[in-house]
Motif scaffolding. Structure first.
Motif, PDB file in Angstrom:
ATOM      1  N   GLN A  91      -8.040  23.447   0.262  1.00 52.37           N
ATOM      2  CA  GLN A  91      -7.590  22.310   1.067  1.00 52.37           C
ATOM      3  C   GLN A  91      -8.728  21.717   1.886  1.00 52.37           C
ATOM      4  N   ILE A  92      -9.594  22.574   2.431  1.00 55.04           N
ATOM      5  CA  ILE A  92     -10.720  22.070   3.219  1.00 55.04           C
ATOM      6  C   ILE A  92     -11.641  21.216   2.359  1.00 55.04           C
ATOM      7  N   ASN A  93     -11.925  21.682   1.149  1.00 61.69           N
ATOM      8  CA  ASN A  93     -12.829  20.942   0.266  1.00 61.69           C
ATOM      9  C   ASN A  93     -12.151  19.746  -0.388  1.00 61.69           C
ATOM     10  N   LEU A  94     -10.831  19.825  -0.553  1.00 61.85           N
ATOM     11  CA  LEU A  94     -10.105  18.726  -1.187  1.00 61.85           C
ATOM     12  C   LEU A  94      -9.884  17.569  -0.229  1.00 61.85           C
ATOM     13  N   PHE A  95      -9.563  17.883   1.025  1.00 67.13           N
ATOM     14  CA  PHE A  95      -9.223  16.844   1.997  1.00 67.13           C
ATOM     15  C   PHE A  95     -10.338  16.575   2.998  1.00 67.13           C
ATOM     16  N   GLY A  96     -11.495  17.190   2.811  1.00 59.98           N
ATOM     17  CA  GLY A  96     -12.583  16.987   3.753  1.00 59.98           C
ATOM     18  C   GLY A  96     -12.525  17.999   4.877  1.00 59.98           C
ATOM     19  N   LYS A  97     -13.468  17.863   5.799  1.00 61.12           N
ATOM     20  CA  LYS A  97     -13.603  18.847   6.884  1.00 61.12           C
ATOM     21  C   LYS A  97     -12.821  18.457   8.134  1.00 61.12           C
ATOM     22  N   GLY A  98     -11.893  17.497   7.985  1.00 62.93           N
ATOM     23  CA  GLY A  98     -11.157  17.019   9.150  1.00 62.93           C
ATOM     24  C   GLY A  98     -10.341  18.102   9.828  1.00 62.93           C
ATOM     25  N   ASN A  99      -9.795  19.052   9.021  1.00 62.26           N
ATOM     26  CA  ASN A  99      -8.965  20.078   9.644  1.00 62.26           C
ATOM     27  C   ASN A  99      -9.788  21.151  10.355  1.00 62.26           C
ATOM     28  N   LEU A 100     -11.122  21.127  10.209  1.00 55.68           N
ATOM     29  CA  LEU A 100     -11.960  22.039  10.986  1.00 55.68           C
ATOM     30  C   LEU A 100     -12.097  21.540  12.422  1.00 55.68           C
ATOM     31  N   ALA A 101     -12.058  20.223  12.588  1.00 56.18           N
ATOM     32  CA  ALA A 101     -12.079  19.603  13.917  1.00 56.18           C
ATOM     33  C   ALA A 101     -11.041  18.489  13.903  1.00 56.18           C
ATOM     34  N   PRO A 102      -9.756  18.837  14.018  1.00 56.65           N
ATOM     35  CA  PRO A 102      -8.676  17.863  13.847  1.00 56.65           C
ATOM     36  C   PRO A 102      -8.788  16.693  14.813  1.00 56.65           C
ATOM     37  N   ASN A 103      -8.640  15.478  14.276  1.00 56.32           N
ATOM     38  CA  ASN A 103      -8.651  14.297  15.135  1.00 56.32           C
ATOM     39  C   ASN A 103      -7.484  13.372  14.842  1.00 56.32           C
ATOM     40  N   ASN A 104      -6.507  13.868  14.082  1.00 50.06           N
ATOM     41  CA  ASN A 104      -5.295  13.086  13.856  1.00 50.06           C
ATOM     42  C   ASN A 104      -4.126  14.027  13.596  1.00 50.06           C
ATOM     43  N   ALA A 105      -2.925  13.443  13.557  1.00 44.87           N
ATOM     44  CA  ALA A 105      -1.706  14.252  13.461  1.00 44.87           C
ATOM     45  C   ALA A 105      -1.628  15.036  12.156  1.00 44.87           C
ATOM     46  N   ILE A 106      -2.045  14.422  11.054  1.00 45.96           N
ATOM     47  CA  ILE A 106      -1.952  15.092   9.755  1.00 45.96           C
ATOM     48  C   ILE A 106      -2.795  16.361   9.728  1.00 45.96           C
ATOM     49  N   ASP A 107      -4.012  16.295  10.265  1.00 42.43           N
ATOM     50  CA  ASP A 107      -4.880  17.476  10.275  1.00 42.43           C
ATOM     51  C   ASP A 107      -4.270  18.607  11.094  1.00 42.43           C
ATOM     52  N   LEU A 108      -3.700  18.270  12.248  1.00 35.22           N
ATOM     53  CA  LEU A 108      -3.078  19.296  13.090  1.00 35.22           C
ATOM     54  C   LEU A 108      -1.873  19.925  12.398  1.00 35.22           C
ATOM     55  N   ILE A 109      -0.996  19.078  11.850  1.00 39.94           N
ATOM     56  CA  ILE A 109       0.199  19.584  11.169  1.00 39.94           C
ATOM     57  C   ILE A 109      -0.191  20.429   9.966  1.00 39.94           C
ATOM     58  N   GLN A 110      -1.206  19.968   9.234  1.00 41.42           N
ATOM     59  CA  GLN A 110      -1.677  20.717   8.069  1.00 41.42           C
ATOM     60  C   GLN A 110      -2.110  22.124   8.469  1.00 41.42           C
ATOM     61  N   ASN A 111      -2.870  22.224   9.553  1.00 43.87           N
ATOM     62  CA  ASN A 111      -3.339  23.532  10.013  1.00 43.87           C
ATOM     63  C   ASN A 111      -2.187  24.425  10.467  1.00 43.87           C
ATOM     64  N   TYR A 112      -1.278  23.857  11.269  1.00 49.55           N
ATOM     65  CA  TYR A 112      -0.169  24.654  11.804  1.00 49.55           C
ATOM     66  C   TYR A 112       0.714  25.201  10.685  1.00 49.55           C
ATOM     67  N   ILE A 113       1.115  24.319   9.777  1.00 52.16           N
ATOM     68  CA  ILE A 113       2.043  24.749   8.729  1.00 52.16           C
ATOM     69  C   ILE A 113       1.363  25.681   7.733  1.00 52.16           C
ATOM     70  N   LEU A 114       0.117  25.394   7.394  1.00 55.94           N
ATOM     71  CA  LEU A 114      -0.596  26.272   6.465  1.00 55.94           C
ATOM     72  C   LEU A 114      -0.752  27.669   7.065  1.00 55.94           C
ATOM     73  N   GLY A 115      -1.091  27.727   8.354  1.00 53.82           N
ATOM     74  CA  GLY A 115      -1.185  29.029   9.019  1.00 53.82           C
ATOM     75  C   GLY A 115       0.152  29.743   9.058  1.00 53.82           C
TER      76      GLY A 115
END
Length: 241
Positions: A20-44
């Motif tokens: 997911q990190i390589n497919l969607f970029g590194k945005g979820n390493l330093a979330p700056n929008n709602a999708i990145d945050l939700i992606q991290n929370y639910i995946l965890g």
């Protein structure tokens, strides 16, 4: 506890996270929008819940990760290609200060207390509201400041082929103006990755696969203009004779 299955699920979860990190970029390493945050929370949550649940097999775990990856991809694609969906998911930038005056209604609507606002302004080096031309609350909660003495600030009027109407409003322009600029520079909206407003002009950055095509169009237009100029000059000479 089946340690082999637990280890296998951990490995699958790690692989799923890397994919997911390589497919969607590194945005979820330093979330700056709602999708990145939700992606991290639910995946965890998915990985944590599945690892210790013996009723869920490794195969089912892989299916769940694939489904979640597909859902995230669809949301990201829709957000990047629709200004309306982007506003629904991420919200939109909000002008908090204009010409040194705080828009109290907007600040209260965002739940931003006066102390918090002034703290962020001080952290940005602002000690007097009269220094601020605009203060904009971004989608990630950060505040962007434009001071009266700032002459080199850039504003994105188009991102990912979508016109940012709030930016046009901020600079006192409308959609007809940006359409005229695109026509003048022979650029199509769907080809624009980024367009910045700089010192009264628009600078376009195009998607790579359209650069050669648009360059070819511009060159053809110039050749056509030269050809018409030569023909007009020839006609004028013939008429004079």
């Amino acid at each position: 506890m089946n340690y082999y299955e637990t280890f296998l699920k951990l490995a699958i979860g790690m692989i799923g996270l890397i994919v997911q990190i390589n497919l969607f970029g590194k945005g979820n390493l330093a979330p700056n929008n709602a999708i990145d945050l939700i992606q991290n929370y639910i995946l965890g949550g998915i990985i944590g819940a599945v690892i210790y649940n013996p009723d869920i097999t490794a195969f089912q775990f892989v299916l769940v990760l694939m489904i979640w990856t597909l859902i995230v991809f669809l949301f990201k694609y829709a957000k990047d290609h629709s200004y309306i969906i982007k506003n629904i998911i991420d919200g939109r930038p909000v002008i908090l200060i204009e010409d040194g005056k705080i828009k109290v209604d907007e600040a209260m609507r965002l739940g931003l207390a006066a102390d918090d606002l002034m703290l962020q302004l001080r952290q940005s080096g602002v000690t007097n509201l009269e220094q601020v031309h605009y203060a904009i609350r971004e989608q990630n909660g950060q505040i962007t400041l434009i001071k009266y003495d700032d002459n080199d600030f850039y504003l994105p009027v188009i991102t990912n082929g979508n016109v940012n109407n709030h930016v046009l409003q901020l600079i006192g322009r409308d959609r007809d103006w940006i359409e005229y600029e695109m026509k003048r520079q022979m650029v199509k909206l769907r080809n624009v990755y980024l367009a910045e407003y700089i010192d009264g002009e628009v600078s376009f950055t195009l998607y790579k696969d359209t650069l050669k095509h648009d360059l070819w169009l511009k060159q053809n237009a110039r050749l056509k203009e030269k050809k018409e100029a030569i023909l007009d000059e020839a006609k004028q000479i013939l008429e004079d004779d």
